[in-house]
Write a protein that holds these residues in place. Structure first.
Motif, PDB file in Angstrom:
ATOM      1  N   ARG A 405       0.834  -1.198   0.000  1.00  0.00           N
ATOM      2  CA  ARG A 405       0.000   0.000   0.000  1.00  0.00           C
ATOM      3  C   ARG A 405       0.875   1.257   0.000  1.00  0.00           C
ATOM      4  O   ARG A 405       0.527   2.265  -0.628  1.00  0.00           O
ATOM      5  CB  ARG A 405      -0.937   0.000   1.202  1.00  0.00           C
ATOM      6  CG  ARG A 405      -2.071   1.032   1.121  1.00  0.00           C
ATOM      7  CD  ARG A 405      -3.115   0.786   2.204  1.00  0.00           C
ATOM      8  NE  ARG A 405      -3.670  -0.557   2.090  1.00  0.00           N
ATOM      9  CZ  ARG A 405      -4.661  -0.890   1.283  1.00  0.00           C
ATOM     10  NH1 ARG A 405      -5.219   0.035   0.501  1.00  0.00           N
ATOM     11  NH2 ARG A 405      -5.109  -2.138   1.236  1.00  0.00           N
ATOM     12  N   ALA A 408       1.861   1.791  -3.499  1.00  0.00           N
ATOM     13  CA  ALA A 408       0.741   2.296  -4.291  1.00  0.00           C
ATOM     14  C   ALA A 408       0.520   3.787  -4.061  1.00  0.00           C
ATOM     15  O   ALA A 408       0.306   4.555  -5.008  1.00  0.00           O
ATOM     16  CB  ALA A 408      -0.523   1.510  -3.951  1.00  0.00           C
ATOM     17  N   ASP A 431      -0.314  -8.346  -9.286  1.00  0.00           N
ATOM     18  CA  ASP A 431      -1.765  -8.427  -9.100  1.00  0.00           C
ATOM     19  C   ASP A 431      -2.193  -7.798  -7.776  1.00  0.00           C
ATOM     20  O   ASP A 431      -3.186  -7.062  -7.717  1.00  0.00           O
ATOM     21  CB  ASP A 431      -2.236  -9.888  -9.163  1.00  0.00           C
ATOM     22  CG  ASP A 431      -2.154 -10.452 -10.574  1.00  0.00           C
ATOM     23  OD1 ASP A 431      -2.029  -9.644 -11.518  1.00  0.00           O
ATOM     24  OD2 ASP A 431      -2.195 -11.683 -10.724  1.00  0.00           O
ATOM     25  N   ASN A 434      -1.906  -4.065  -7.996  1.00  0.00           N
ATOM     26  CA  ASN A 434      -2.956  -3.530  -8.859  1.00  0.00           C
ATOM     27  C   ASN A 434      -4.280  -3.444  -8.109  1.00  0.00           C
ATOM     28  O   ASN A 434      -5.041  -2.472  -8.254  1.00  0.00           O
ATOM     29  CB  ASN A 434      -3.092  -4.401 -10.100  1.00  0.00           C
ATOM     30  CG  ASN A 434      -3.720  -3.652 -11.258  1.00  0.00           C
ATOM     31  OD1 ASN A 434      -3.623  -2.430 -11.330  1.00  0.00           O
ATOM     32  ND2 ASN A 434      -4.358  -4.388 -12.153  1.00  0.00           N
ATOM     33  N   ARG A 435      -4.559  -4.454  -7.283  1.00  0.00           N
ATOM     34  CA  ARG A 435      -5.783  -4.434  -6.478  1.00  0.00           C
ATOM     35  C   ARG A 435      -5.761  -3.269  -5.485  1.00  0.00           C
ATOM     36  O   ARG A 435      -6.766  -2.564  -5.303  1.00  0.00           O
ATOM     37  CB  ARG A 435      -5.927  -5.763  -5.721  1.00  0.00           C
ATOM     38  CG  ARG A 435      -7.102  -5.811  -4.756  1.00  0.00           C
ATOM     39  CD  ARG A 435      -7.151  -7.138  -4.025  1.00  0.00           C
ATOM     40  NE  ARG A 435      -5.921  -7.428  -3.298  1.00  0.00           N
ATOM     41  CZ  ARG A 435      -5.609  -6.884  -2.123  1.00  0.00           C
ATOM     42  NH1 ARG A 435      -6.422  -6.001  -1.554  1.00  0.00           N
ATOM     43  NH2 ARG A 435      -4.478  -7.217  -1.527  1.00  0.00           N
ATOM     44  N   LEU A 437      -4.099  -0.473  -5.806  1.00  0.00           N
ATOM     45  CA  LEU A 437      -4.260   0.762  -6.574  1.00  0.00           C
ATOM     46  C   LEU A 437      -5.737   1.040  -6.826  1.00  0.00           C
ATOM     47  O   LEU A 437      -6.203   2.185  -6.702  1.00  0.00           O
ATOM     48  CB  LEU A 437      -3.500   0.667  -7.899  1.00  0.00           C
ATOM     49  CG  LEU A 437      -1.966   0.707  -7.817  1.00  0.00           C
ATOM     50  CD1 LEU A 437      -1.347   0.313  -9.155  1.00  0.00           C
ATOM     51  CD2 LEU A 437      -1.479   2.096  -7.415  1.00  0.00           C
ATOM     52  N   ASP A 438      -6.494  -0.016  -7.167  1.00  0.00           N
ATOM     53  CA  ASP A 438      -7.943   0.144  -7.382  1.00  0.00           C
ATOM     54  C   ASP A 438      -8.631   0.573  -6.096  1.00  0.00           C
ATOM     55  O   ASP A 438      -9.500   1.463  -6.102  1.00  0.00           O
ATOM     56  CB  ASP A 438      -8.548  -1.164  -7.897  1.00  0.00           C
ATOM     57  CG  ASP A 438      -8.157  -1.458  -9.333  1.00  0.00           C
ATOM     58  OD1 ASP A 438      -7.746  -0.507 -10.040  1.00  0.00           O
ATOM     59  OD2 ASP A 438      -8.225  -2.634  -9.747  1.00  0.00           O
ATOM     60  N   GLU A 439      -8.271  -0.047  -4.965  1.00  0.00           N
ATOM     61  CA  GLU A 439      -8.884   0.295  -3.690  1.00  0.00           C
ATOM     62  C   GLU A 439      -8.630   1.740  -3.300  1.00  0.00           C
ATOM     63  O   GLU A 439      -9.481   2.397  -2.685  1.00  0.00           O
ATOM     64  CB  GLU A 439      -8.350  -0.641  -2.591  1.00  0.00           C
ATOM     65  CG  GLU A 439      -8.803  -2.084  -2.722  1.00  0.00           C
ATOM     66  CD  GLU A 439      -8.139  -2.976  -1.685  1.00  0.00           C
ATOM     67  OE1 GLU A 439      -7.284  -2.459  -0.927  1.00  0.00           O
ATOM     68  OE2 GLU A 439      -8.459  -4.184  -1.641  1.00  0.00           O
ATOM     69  N   GLU A 440      -7.455   2.249  -3.654  1.00  0.00           N
ATOM     70  CA  GLU A 440      -7.105   3.621  -3.306  1.00  0.00           C
ATOM     71  C   GLU A 440      -7.589   4.629  -4.341  1.00  0.00           C
ATOM     72  O   GLU A 440      -7.334   5.831  -4.210  1.00  0.00           O
ATOM     73  CB  GLU A 440      -5.581   3.749  -3.152  1.00  0.00           C
ATOM     74  CG  GLU A 440      -5.001   2.955  -1.984  1.00  0.00           C
ATOM     75  CD  GLU A 440      -5.433   3.493  -0.640  1.00  0.00           C
ATOM     76  OE1 GLU A 440      -5.437   2.715   0.334  1.00  0.00           O
ATOM     77  OE2 GLU A 440      -5.805   4.689  -0.563  1.00  0.00           O
ATOM     78  N   GLY A 441      -8.264   4.152  -5.383  1.00  0.00           N
ATOM     79  CA  GLY A 441      -8.776   5.055  -6.412  1.00  0.00           C
ATOM     80  C   GLY A 441      -7.697   5.630  -7.306  1.00  0.00           C
ATOM     81  O   GLY A 441      -7.881   6.704  -7.902  1.00  0.00           O
ATOM     82  N   ASP A 443      -6.195   5.332 -10.543  1.00  0.00           N
ATOM     83  CA  ASP A 443      -6.457   4.684 -11.837  1.00  0.00           C
ATOM     84  C   ASP A 443      -5.910   5.539 -12.970  1.00  0.00           C
ATOM     85  O   ASP A 443      -5.373   6.630 -12.761  1.00  0.00           O
ATOM     86  CB  ASP A 443      -7.949   4.427 -12.018  1.00  0.00           C
ATOM     87  CG  ASP A 443      -8.789   5.680 -11.803  1.00  0.00           C
ATOM     88  OD1 ASP A 443      -8.201   6.793 -11.827  1.00  0.00           O
ATOM     89  OD2 ASP A 443     -10.004   5.579 -11.604  1.00  0.00           O
TER      90      ASP A 443
END
Length: 541
Positions: A405, A408, A431, A434-435, A437-441, A443
Motif C-alpha cells: 500500500r 501504491a 496483481d 494492482n488491487r 491501486l484500485d482500492e485507493e482510487g 487509476d
C-alpha cells in the motif's frame, strides 16, 4: 626463562648466536627523549626476520618515522594525542613488520602499561596469525624480549612477565569477542572484514584505558559502504582540514582513481618503499602481465596502487557511474515528463521504483524495505539500511514483509506531481499491487508490462549502458542505487542478447533493474525516425 604451559616457549630453546646484534643500538630508555623517539629506537632494535636482510636490525625510513612521530606525538602533559590511526598503502610496503613492531612496543616496549591488552585483529584466522608469527620471530631473535616474553603458539598468545601485559591474535570468526579491555589494537587488512562487527567491538573495548590506541592498516576496500571506506573518507577530511580531529591520524598512499596505472611515476607516488625494499622489477613484471591478462588489471590497481577497485569486472564500472553524478532538484522536475520502472520484491527484499526523465536524463529512485529486523538485514547485506532510512533514502513499509500500500500511495503521488507517461512493471507480484491501486482510487496509470527475459531486457540493458557511457543519464549519488548498480551480473545468450540476472548478481540489484526498465521503456517510446525517400541523395566525398 623456560617453558610455562602448553605450547609455551622461552629463552632456553634459543641459540644465542641467532640473536640480533645490539652493540651500537640506541637506548630507547634514555632520559630526555620523547615518546615518539623512544618508539622509533625500540623498533630499530628489532630484527628483520626474513628476506635478504634477515638478521639485521630494522631501519625506519623517513616516511615511516613521520608516521610514528605523528601517532606518538604528545601534549604538554606528555600524554599521547592520537587515539585512532589509519594507514592505508599498497601491498609489499612493509606493513606486517610495522604492525608487529608497534604491537611489541605496547606489549613490552616504551608504550607498555601495567596489564595492558594488545590485540591484533584480522578477517580470518590465517590472516590473524601473520602478525603473531612475525612478533614471535622478532622475540626469538632479541635477547631481552626472549627472556621476558612467554609465547603460547596454540592460542596465539604472548605474555610479558615485566608489565603483565598480554597480546593475542583475534579473527572475525572468533567465538569470544566481548569482555575485552584493550589498550592497543591493530586491525590488519580491515578491507577483508566481512562486516563491521569485530571492528565495532574492538573500537568500544578501549574505553577503560587512559591512553588507548587503535591502528588500522590496510589496502582500500572497493565497497563504498565498508567500514574501511568510511575511515578513509573521514581521514581525507581530517587531512584537508574540513574536519578538526586532533585525535585521528591518517596516512593515505593511493593512486588517484583516474591515474594512468601504467605510469611508473604514479607507482612511486603511492608506493613509498618502491625501489627500496619494495621491488620495482617485480612491479614491472606484474604490470606487463596485467596488460595482457585483463582480469589482472583490477588486482594490480587494487593491490599495487591501492585504488578502491573491484577485483572482478562489472556491467558498469564505478568510475563511469560516478561520472554521471550531478545535483538533481526534484522540485524543479515537477510537471515534467518521466517514465518509471518498478521492481517489486519478494516479501523481505527491496522494492524499487525509479523515475527517468528523458529530456534531462535525471534519475529519481525510491526504495522500500520491511521495517522489522532491519539491523539483521544490515549485517547480512553489509550495507547501512538504518542510516539510509534515517536519511530518507529508504522507506520502511510494513513489518516482516513490505506493505504494497505504501508503494501504491507513492505511485499515486508521483502521477500527480509529474507527467508520468509510462510505468514499466514485471507481472510477477503485480496483481496484489494492482488491487490496492484500485482500492485507493489510483487509476488511469500508463502501465506497461515489461518482461525480464532477453526479449525486453536486452534493449533495456543496452539503453542503460549507452546512457551511462555517453553521460546522458544524471543521478545524485544515491548510495542504495549505486550499491545496486555495483552488484549487477549480466547473462548473455548465444545471439549476444543480455539481461540482468538476480541469481548470479553478487547482491541486490532491484534499483538497477527498475532503472533499466525505465530507461528501456523511454527508448521504446521515442518516436521512430522518419526519412524522406523522395529527396535526392547526395554523397559527399
Amino acid at each position: 626463562m623456560g617453558r610455562r604451559g602448553p605450547g609455551a616457549s622461552g629463552a632456553a630453546e634459543r641459540d644465542p648466536s641467532q640473536f640480533v646484534d645490539l652493540t651500537d643500538a640506541a637506548d630507547w630508555r634514555e632520559d630526555g627523549i620523547d615518546r615518539a623517539e623512544a618508539v622509533i629506537r625500540f623498533v630499530e632494535q628489532l630484527p628483520i626476520t626474513a628476506g635478504v636482510l634477515a638478521g639485521e636490525r630494522m631501519r625506519l625510513r623517513d616516511w615511516q618515522r613521520e608516521i610514528v612521530r605523528s601517532i606518538y606525538a604528545t601534549d604538554d602533559d606528555n600524554r599521547r594525542i592520537k587515539r585512532s590511526a589509519l594507514i592505508t598503502l599498497p601491498r609489499k610496503n612493509g606493513k606486517t613488520q610495522v604492525c608487529a613492531a608497534l604491537a611489541l612496543a605496547h606489549l613490552c616496549g616504551p608504550e607498555a602499561e601495567s596489564r595492558g591488552q594488545i590485540i591484533s585483529a584480522a578477517a580470518d584466522r590465517e590472516q590473524a596469525a601473520i602478525i603473531f608469527e612475525e612478533m614471535r620471530a622478532m622475540i626469538e631473535r632479541h635477547p631481552e624480549l626472549t627472556d621476558r616474553c612467554n609465547i603460547r603458539s596454540f592460542n596465539k598468545l604472548i605474555e610479558d612477565d615485566v608489565s603483565g601485559s598480554t597480546y593475542r591474535a583475534l579473527s572475525a570468526d572468533a567465538r569470544t569477542k566481548h569482555g575485552l579491555n584493550a589498550s592497543f589494537v591493530i586491525y590488519d587488512e580491515l578491507a577483508q572484514a566481512p562486516n563491521r562487527n569485530l571492528y565495532d567491538v574492538l573500537a568500544t573495548s578501549t574505553a577503560a584505558r587512559a591512553e588507548p590506541l587503535f591502528v588500522t592498516i590496510s589496502t582500500q576496500s572497493p565497497d563504498p559502504n565498508h567500514v574501511l571506506s568510511e575511515l578513509v573518507a573521514y581521514g581525507r577530511k581530517v587531512l584537508d582540514g574540513s574536519v578538526d580531529d586532533p585525535t585521528f591520524h591518517a596516512t593515505i598512499y593511493a593512486a588517484p582513481d583516474d591515474a594512468d596505472w601504467l605510469d611508473e611515476n604514479v607507482w612511486h607516488a603511492c608506493n613509498p618503499a618502491l625501489g627500496d625494499f619494495r621491488s620495482l622489477e617485480e612491479m614491472r613484471v606484474a604490470a606487463r602481465q596485467a596488460q595482457h591478462i585483463p582480469a589482472r588489471e583490477s588486482s594490480f590497481r587494487a593491490l599495487y596502487l591501492n585504488q578502491p577497485v573491484e577485483a572482478d569486472h562489472r556491467f558498469i564500472a564505478a568510475a563511469d557511474w560516478d561520472g554521471c553524478r550531478d545535483e538533481i532538484v526534484v522540485e524543479a522536475l515537477k510537471g515534467r515528463q518521466c517514465v518509471a520502472g518498478l521492481d517489486l520484491s519478494a516479501t523481505r527484499d527491496l522494492t524499487a521504483l525509479v523515475l527517468y526523465f528523458p529530456d534531462s536524463g535525471a534519475v529519481v529512485p525510491y526504495f522500500w524495505a520491511p521495517g522489522e529486523r532491519m539491523d539483521v538485514r544490515e549485517e547480512t547485506d553489509r550495507v547501512p539500511y538504518r542510516t539510509w532510512q534515517r536519511q530518507g533514502l529508504i522507506e520502511a513499509a510494513g513489518e516482516r514483509a513490505i506493505d504494497k500500500r505504501a508503494v501504491a500511495l507513492r505511485i499515486g503521488q508521483i502521477a500527480q506531481d509529474f507527467d508520468l507517461t509510462g510505468l514499466a512493471f514485471d507481472r510477477w507480484g503485480f496483481d496484489e499491487l494492482n488491487r490496492i491501486l484500485d482500492e485507493e482510487g489510483i487509476d488511469g496509470l500508463p502501465l506497461v508490462e515489461f518482461g525480464q527475459g532477453f526479449k525486453d531486457m536486452s534493449p533495456a540493458v543496452s539503453a542503460l549502458e549507452r546512457a551511462v557511457l555517453q553521460r546522458t543519464l544524471i543521478h545524485d549519488g544515491n548510495p542504495c542505487l549505486a550499491w545496486n548498480m555495483s552488484n549487477i551480473a549480466i547473462d548473455e545468450d548465444p545471439s549476444g542478447n543480455r539481461k540482468i540476472t538476480k541469481s548470479k548478481s553478487r547482491d541486490k540489484v532491484d534499483g538497477a533493474v527498475a532503472l533499466a526498465m525505465a530507461v528501456g521503456l523511454a527508448a521504446k517510446m521515442q518516436p521512430a525516425q522518419e526519412y524522406d525517400f523522395d529527396r535526392d541523395l547526395v554523397l559527399e566525398i
